[in-house]
Design a protein around this motif. Sequence first.
Motif, short mmCIF file in Angstrom:
data_model
loop_
_atom_site.label_atom_id
_atom_site.label_comp_id
_atom_site.label_asym_id
_atom_site.label_seq_id
_atom_site.Cartn_x
_atom_site.Cartn_y
_atom_site.Cartn_z
N ILE A 1 0.86 -1.20 0.00
CA ILE A 1 0.00 0.00 0.00
C ILE A 1 0.89 1.25 0.00
CG2 ILE A 1 -1.82 1.28 1.18
CD1 ILE A 1 -2.76 -1.26 2.48
N ILE A 2 1.95 1.21 0.83
CA ILE A 2 2.87 2.36 0.94
C ILE A 2 3.44 2.73 -0.43
CG2 ILE A 2 5.04 3.16 1.99
CD1 ILE A 2 3.10 2.58 4.16
N ASP A 3 3.75 1.72 -1.23
CA ASP A 3 4.43 1.97 -2.50
C ASP A 3 3.50 2.45 -3.62
OD1 ASP A 3 6.95 1.30 -1.58
OD2 ASP A 3 6.71 -0.83 -2.01
N ASP A 4 2.19 2.43 -3.38
CA ASP A 4 1.22 2.78 -4.42
C ASP A 4 0.50 4.07 -4.01
OD1 ASP A 4 -1.11 3.00 -5.97
OD2 ASP A 4 -1.18 0.83 -6.31
N VAL A 5 0.90 5.20 -4.62
CA VAL A 5 0.41 6.52 -4.20
C VAL A 5 -1.11 6.59 -4.14
CG1 VAL A 5 0.35 8.98 -4.79
CG2 VAL A 5 2.49 7.72 -5.00
N SER A 6 -1.80 6.10 -5.19
CA SER A 6 -3.26 6.28 -5.21
C SER A 6 -3.95 5.30 -4.27
CB SER A 6 -3.80 6.16 -6.63
OG SER A 6 -3.66 4.85 -7.09
N GLU A 7 -3.37 4.09 -4.15
CA GLU A 7 -3.91 3.10 -3.21
C GLU A 7 -3.78 3.61 -1.77
OE1 GLU A 7 -5.31 0.60 -4.63
OE2 GLU A 7 -5.68 -0.83 -3.00
N LEU A 8 -2.62 4.21 -1.46
CA LEU A 8 -2.38 4.75 -0.11
C LEU A 8 -3.37 5.87 0.19
CD1 LEU A 8 -0.69 4.87 2.49
CD2 LEU A 8 0.87 6.45 1.33
N LYS A 9 -3.59 6.72 -0.79
CA LYS A 9 -4.51 7.84 -0.61
C LYS A 9 -5.92 7.32 -0.30
CE LYS A 9 -5.97 12.09 -2.71
NZ LYS A 9 -5.97 13.04 -3.81
N LYS B 1 -8.43 4.92 17.18
CA LYS B 1 -7.73 4.06 16.22
C LYS B 1 -6.25 4.35 16.21
CE LYS B 1 -9.59 7.27 12.90
NZ LYS B 1 -10.79 7.56 12.13
N VAL B 2 -5.50 3.38 15.72
CA VAL B 2 -4.04 3.45 15.66
C VAL B 2 -3.63 2.87 14.30
CG1 VAL B 2 -1.87 2.55 16.62
CG2 VAL B 2 -3.74 3.16 18.16
N LEU B 3 -2.65 3.50 13.67
CA LEU B 3 -2.11 2.97 12.41
C LEU B 3 -0.66 2.57 12.60
CD1 LEU B 3 -2.51 2.44 9.35
CD2 LEU B 3 -1.92 4.82 8.94
N VAL B 4 -0.30 1.40 12.07
CA VAL B 4 1.09 0.96 12.07
C VAL B 4 1.47 0.70 10.61
CG1 VAL B 4 2.73 -0.81 12.85
CG2 VAL B 4 0.78 -0.18 14.31
N HIS B 5 2.58 1.28 10.18
CA HIS B 5 2.95 1.07 8.77
C HIS B 5 4.32 0.44 8.62
CE1 HIS B 5 5.70 4.56 8.59
NE2 HIS B 5 4.82 5.17 9.36
N GLY B 6 4.42 -0.39 7.59
CA GLY B 6 5.70 -0.96 7.21
C GLY B 6 6.46 0.01 6.33
N GLY B 7 7.43 -0.52 5.61
CA GLY B 7 8.35 0.36 4.91
C GLY B 7 8.23 0.45 3.41
N GLY B 8 7.81 -0.63 2.77
CA GLY B 8 7.79 -0.59 1.32
C GLY B 8 9.18 -0.64 0.75
N LYS B 9 9.26 -0.28 -0.53
CA LYS B 9 10.53 -0.46 -1.23
C LYS B 9 11.43 0.77 -1.16
CE LYS B 9 8.68 -3.91 -4.44
NZ LYS B 9 7.29 -3.59 -4.84
N SER B 10 10.94 1.89 -0.62
CA SER B 10 11.74 3.13 -0.68
C SER B 10 13.08 3.02 0.03
CB SER B 10 10.99 4.31 -0.08
OG SER B 10 9.61 4.17 -0.19
N ALA B 11 13.11 2.28 1.15
CA ALA B 11 14.37 2.18 1.90
C ALA B 11 15.42 1.45 1.08
CB ALA B 11 14.15 1.48 3.24
N THR B 12 15.01 0.35 0.43
CA THR B 12 15.94 -0.40 -0.42
C THR B 12 16.41 0.46 -1.59
OG1 THR B 12 14.70 -2.38 0.18
CG2 THR B 12 16.23 -2.58 -1.66
N LYS B 13 15.46 1.20 -2.19
CA LYS B 13 15.80 2.08 -3.31
C LYS B 13 16.81 3.14 -2.87
CE LYS B 13 11.61 2.72 -5.65
NZ LYS B 13 10.60 3.66 -6.14
N MET B 14 16.53 3.78 -1.72
CA MET B 14 17.42 4.82 -1.22
C MET B 14 18.79 4.23 -0.90
SD MET B 14 18.30 7.81 -0.25
CE MET B 14 16.79 8.77 -0.38
#
Lengths: 261, 261
Positions: free
Chosen positions: A16-24, A37-50
């Motif tokens: 979800i993090i990696d897909d701009v429109s899906e995240l929105k 409510k509480v949200l917890v998010h993972g990282g997606g591919k940006s860390a590997t890319k960076m």
Amino acid sequence: MDIKKTITIVKIGGNIIDDVSELKQFLSDFSKIEGAKVLVHGGGKSATKMAKSIGLVPQMIDGRRITDAAMLKVVVMIYAGQINKDIVAQLQANNTNAMGFSGADGNLIQSEKRNHPTIDYGFVGDVQGVNTPLLETLISNGIVPVFCAITHDKQGQLLNTNADTIASELAIALSEVFEVTLNYCFEKPGVLFDADDNSSVIENINPELYAKLKAEKAIHSGMIPKLDNCFNSLSKGVQKIKIGHHRMLQDKTEIYTNIEL
Amino acid sequence: MDIKKTITIVKIGGNIIDDVSELKQFLSDFSKIEGAKVLVHGGGKSATKMAKSIGLVPQMIDGRRITDAAMLKVVVMIYAGQINKDIVAQLQANNTNAMGFSGADGNLIQSEKRNHPTIDYGFVGDVQGVNTPLLETLISNGIVPVFCAITHDKQGQLLNTNADTIASELAIALSEVFEVTLNYCFEKPGVLFDADDNSSVIENINPELYAKLKAEKAIHSGMIPKLDNCFNSLSKGVQKIKIGHHRMLQDKTEIYTNIEL
């Protein structure tokens, strides 16, 4: 009888993090969930890319990613900086009073550096405790906490921590004061009998069925730590756990996996 | 008579951030400040270094840095991620219950994208308002807020914002409920008569002296926006403002510049 208030915890994965429109879309749906409510998010591919773009080579041992000092810097920047603040700003635009946290903030999640007999995972933390009173104070003031998968050891060291585990530990801690529903959202519609067939969702799974499917090797290996987490959370007081696509949050789909004891 | 509680706001600049041992010493000193406190930090050179290492070319117009979309991503990662979380973790190790924030978190600082008649500064925000009630709630729960220089427009857009201005706006907002002392800490011992002579500290400066020194061009141009900020803050209710080296926080030095009306 003391009736507990309810709270919804949602963990979203990298897809979800990696897909701009899906995240929105997800953040708009998440904002519509009523109550605490509480949200917890993972990282997606940006860390590997960076990491790649600055010349770091991912360190792997036995298929496990090792978080060395340079990689820790990257995951802190990306998870606690870029992704967390982007999510918070979008939730604020949806009139959800989000506040983004690592475990270091307010000592909300303290962990210890993993001490494995044969593998040095580097700067990876296993959760030791949640600052439940402070978290409850924040929530009772209308704050919607948004956690990234970074914790600390209270000795000044930030640590990379599994996001599923963070969601599970937060759920267990908050179950002292709330009736907790924990939702693991990912790209699939639930836990599948056949990993390649999205229509093969297991609608209900309990420890007996889980043991049977594991014995038959009918559960995808990536799902095992997730389900172990779930049964552990339920046995420690979490009321309800669901695994599925994030559409399940708005009852846009009735198909998901319900985890039960 | 209603006696207000006191609060100390400290802004630290890039020179402290860039020096690991100096930052460590500062955070230890900051932790020893009694009572309510707030830290605001600038960025240092890491954002520029990171931007270069991923191939970004700093955009400047008339000597002013322009924050384009790619540079905004970098400053959010570095300021709100790497620097902010490192500071928070170190303060936690000093038993200070720090919590790191951008302006988006809890909508604590809302800004608007700068609209300049001739220069497009890009994603730069001018502060519009501080969420004082929430900030006061956090502080009254023992939280020590640590702000980086990122704000948001409440429409989902993060914005790069001057850290001196953030410190000043927080000081003004908190002066409604606290007696505020605002400390601007940098590498010099104070505002200097002669920029090259560290022994030429102006110990007290008021609007008359400031006007005279400006007319004589005896104030370093980089100091002018800082002092304008200071006099603005004092006229809006901030009790006390000091400019000097961070040693002044622990009375390790009696030399600093006191700004007064």
